[in-house]
Design an enzyme around this catalytic site. Structure first.
Site, PDB file in Angstrom:
ATOM      1  CG  ASP A  57      -7.594  -2.459  -3.282  1.00 21.14           C
ATOM      2  OD1 ASP A  57      -8.199  -1.821  -2.550  1.00 21.14           O
ATOM      3  OD2 ASP A  57      -5.985  -2.956  -3.192  1.00 21.14           O
ATOM      4  CB  SER A  74      -0.915  -0.437   1.394  1.00 18.83           C
ATOM      5  OG  SER A  74      -1.787   0.910   1.576  1.00 18.83           O
ATOM      6  CG  HIS A 129      -6.398  -2.004   0.915  1.00 22.46           C
ATOM      7  ND1 HIS A 129      -5.229  -1.778  -0.828  1.00 22.46           N
ATOM      8  CD2 HIS A 129      -5.781  -1.532   1.428  1.00 22.46           C
ATOM      9  CE1 HIS A 129      -4.321  -1.099  -0.156  1.00 22.46           C
ATOM     10  NE2 HIS A 129      -4.259  -0.488   1.378  1.00 22.46           N
TER      11      HIS A 129
END
Length: 268
Positions: A218, A149, A247
């Site tokens: 996601d 991320s 995610h």
């Protein structure tokens, strides 16, 4: 007519206030630090890791956890997500190091025992300090940034300027601008965002084999941003899509095993 005028004025004032709040608090959204207190590796149940304190170029002190690599195994430099901290990643770290890989896990400035306040420039200096720590102990051909991320923007910048073996990006973004524009479509984020993390401009300078992993479901960083980054990247590269993945749950669908297989493979 007067009511209409006052309605327009009220809407304009509210919009201006919203923009001001977003501008001045934008780093609270990008860096929602979940924990500022230090937890030792031993207290977190990861006694095989050594804790080190590194001094960055601008004088901050950051914590890294280091598990030495066995023989000539790779060493993974791990940059976590914006809502993570090292002690919460122990299960992942144990899997990453189970077959002898080394690990250098970075606690960003402001996070879990590290000094300072996070920003794009600050995190890039944290990454530079971690890379220098790795280079003092390993060949560049052993270094594999693996990142999640927010951390993918840090790793992409690092890999664009330094020699590495391979790069693993888990749920990456083309730029923080793209992500912010997705979540705040009513805001001119391209003018207001200070920490833009332009991975789309940096990935074109990476020659090492690249693996991108992303979940179709996601909603934090939509898969199209990972696809855009992949399209810009040089060969050799791989894109692994997890149809049911969101995610934060890609490990549940085999992301760690996929990443480790990529690292073990001889080519890209």
């Amino acid at each position: 007519m007067q009511i209409l005028i006052w309605t327009v004025v009220l809407v304009a004032v509210c919009y201006s206030i919203s923009l001001s709040l977003l501008y001045f608090r934008q780093r609270d959204f990008i860096f929602p630090i979940p924990q500022t207190t230090r937890t030792s590796p031993e207290a977190a149940g990861f006694a095989q890791a050594e804790e080190h304190r590194l001094t960055t170029a601008d004088g901050e002190t950051i914590i890294v956890w280091h598990v030495p690599a066995k023989l000539s195994r790779p060493v993974i430099i791990y940059f976590h997500g914006n809502g993570d901290f090292l002690a919460a990643q122990v299960g992942r770290f144990q899997k990453l190091t189970a077959d002898g890989n080394g690990l250098i896990a970075v606690s960003y400035r402001g996070y879990a025992g590290s000094s300072g306040l996070p920003s794009e420039q600050g995190l890039l200096q944290d990454a530079a300090a971690a890379y220098a720590f790795a280079k003092a102990r390993y060949d560049a051909g052993q270094i594999v940034p693996w990142d999640f991320s927010l951390g993918t923007g840090v790793a992409t910048a690092l890999a664009a300027e330094n020699a590495i073996q391979k790069l693993v990006l888990e749920a990456p973004y083309s730029s923080m601008v793209d992500v912010a524009a997705f979540h705040f479509s009513y805001v001119p984020v391209r003018w207001l965002l200070r920490d833009q993390f332009r991975s789309d401009l940096r990935v074109v300078r990476i020659g090492a084999p690249l693996l991108i992993m992303h979940g179709d479901r996601d909603r934090t960083i939509p898969v199209r941003f990972g696809e855009r980054l992949f399209d810009l990247a040089l060969e050799p590269k791989q894109f692994v899509r997890f149809p049911e993945g969101g995610h934060d749950d890609l490990a549940s669908y085999g992301a760690i095993e996929t990443g480790l297989k990529f690292i073990r493979s001889g080519g890209g």
